[in-house]
Design an enzyme around this catalytic site. Structure first.
Site, short mmCIF file in Angstrom:
data_model
loop_
_atom_site.label_atom_id
_atom_site.label_comp_id
_atom_site.label_asym_id
_atom_site.label_seq_id
_atom_site.Cartn_x
_atom_site.Cartn_y
_atom_site.Cartn_z
N GLU A 111 3.40 0.15 3.94
CA GLU A 111 2.95 1.46 3.48
C GLU A 111 4.19 2.12 2.89
O GLU A 111 5.08 2.56 3.61
CB GLU A 111 2.41 2.30 4.65
N HIS B 257 0.87 -1.18 0.00
CA HIS B 257 0.00 0.00 0.00
C HIS B 257 0.91 1.23 0.00
O HIS B 257 2.13 1.12 0.09
CB HIS B 257 -0.87 0.02 1.26
#
Ligand code: 0X9
Ligand code: ZN
Length: 430
Positions: A372, A302
């Site tokens: 992330e 992500h």
């Protein structure tokens, strides 16, 4: 066959290379915040909202807004007008401004990113040039009928299920375009190095099966870029009962589904869908994983915030199995040495029920991570930091990815003392 605790021992060598230096130099060249060329007609607001603890952050997530980044004493959220009103009432908003004033828009400068047609071409090309090791197939179709493409890398497809497997997933969230590029480049790197005769990579490809699904949400991606300027789209493109569009695919998995940090409101960007696995995209991932008993490890990419997250995310409680907990911690800390990201349990961020890794660990006990990726904050571009980030993100996340592939035969090896490990070493990348 399930790969477990008793694998071959191993020797691991770490190197951080000099990418950090390059990264800092590159960062200085990137303007910190580009201003908009285009107005957005969407009712989204960036807001700085007071939150000191993870409990404060979960309370904010429970209103249905997306927490985009976590800072000391506050979070930055993206809120629709209705959600903004709720937060305003709670008296915790410090700053807020409409997205159209601030968001950058540079699709014309971002042509190195791959849209659906381009990634399909790139993957077919990769297969054509490496048909001995690259095997491409669809694991299902999106809401709008696009193929969800899986790149399987192995020299011995007939023995697929007899070799330990690892799966890399990209782009559950449409606007997180770097999370498409990272797994695509990983596939290209592995094939290129194999061809060039890199012994470490050849060994990995001969002894493991590497699955790469770079675009789980192609409809969302296409929608995000459909007008030539970014739409900040997150969800898939299902038509909801109330006429709005989209389910948050990272709230739709069926372990702890429906809990905190997910919304029952179809308008919300963290809408969990009407039931677990209601969406064809998450169902395809589920069916794929369930039909591959050889899998041991999963990494879901992500953006953004520079974090390495591990389960669980739907509860503050630690995962009950102490050994599994240790493996996640040790692996996350090790990978952080290369990419400089912050390793933490997902729930430290905020509770969010129904994400990929809670399900893959919770039901299959895959060692599971969410990265992330860069950038660190919205001030460095948030979801749209520009294409100069593509090679940068790849370089810093290559060794973490190779490390996971290397240990996919038995992730529990990372708990063995170094002097007891023999065998492959994680390939060094400068
Ligand atoms: O909220 C998410 O789905 C992920 N962050 S993102 O900004 N890419 O949307 C983080 C998921 C981490 N899982 C939990 N906190 N449970
Ligand atoms: Zn995301």
């Amino acid at each position: 066959r399930r790969y477990g605790q008793k694998g071959a021992a191993h020797l691991t060598v770490f190197s951080r290379g000099n990418f950090m230096k390059k990264f800092l130099v590159a960062l200085m060249l990137v303007p910190l915040l580009s201003m908009a060329h285009t107005n957005f007609s969407f009712d989204l607001n960036w807001m700085k909202v007071r939150a000191k603890t993870k409990e404060d952050r979960t309370k904010i997530a429970n209103t249905g807004v997306v927490i985009e980044s976590v800072h000391d004493g506050y979070v930055v959220v993206l809120a629709k007008l209705q959600e903004k009103a709720v937060l305003d009432k709670m008296g915790i908003v410090e700053v807020s401004f409409p997205l159209d004033m601030q968001m950058m828009d540079f699709p014309s400068n971002d042509s190195n990113f791959h849209n659906y047609a381009e990634i399909t071409d790139a993957i077919v090309d990769l297969q054509n040039k490496n048909s001995d090791i690259v095997h491409v197939y669809s694991i299902g179709k999106s809401v709008e009928g696009r193929d969800l493409i899986n790149i399987m890398i192995t020299n011995d497809p007939a023995n697929e299920l007899n070799k330990p497997g690892i799966v890399f997933l990209g782009t559950h969230h449409a606007r997180e375009h770097l999370s498409t590029e990272m797994p695509l480049m990983l596939a290209q790197y592995l094939a290129d190095e194999y061809r060039k005769g890199n012994k470490d990579i050849q060994r990995l490809i001969e002894t493991r099966v590497i699955y790469i699904i770079p675009m789980v949400n192609p409809d969302g991606v296409e929608w995000d870029i459909s007008t030539g300027s970014y739409k900040m789209w997150r969800k898939n493109r299902i038509r909801n009962a109330n006429g709005t569009f989209g389910v948050d695919l990272n709230r739709n998995y069926g372990f702890g589904w429906g809990g905190e940090g997910s919304s029952s409101n179809p308008s919300s960007d963290i809408y969990r869908g009407p039931r677990p696995f209601s969406e064809p995209e998450t169902t395809a991932v589920k069916d794929f994983i369930e039909s591959r008993p050889n899998l041991t490890t999963l990494l879901s990419f992500h953006t953004f915030s520079k974090l390495i997250l591990y389960p669980y995310g739907h509860t503050y409680d630690p995962i009950p199995d102490q050994t599994d907990r240790r493996v996640h911690e040790v692996m996350a800390q090790t990978m952080a040495q290369w990419n400089g990201y912050t390793p933490q349990k997902s729930s430290e961020l905020y509770l969010a029920a129904g994400d990929t890794t809670d399900w893959s660990y919770g039901t299959r006990k895959l060692i599971s991570f969410t990265f992330e990726l860069d950038p660190g904050s919205m001030f460095e571009g948030g979801f749209y930091p520009g294409q100069s980030y593509i090679p940068l993100v790849f370089q810093k996340n290559l060794n973490p990815s190779l490390y996971l592939i290397e240990h996919a035969d038995n992730p529990y090896r990372v708990l063995q003392p170094l002097h007891e490990r023999v065998g492959l070493s994680t390939p060094l990348v400068q």
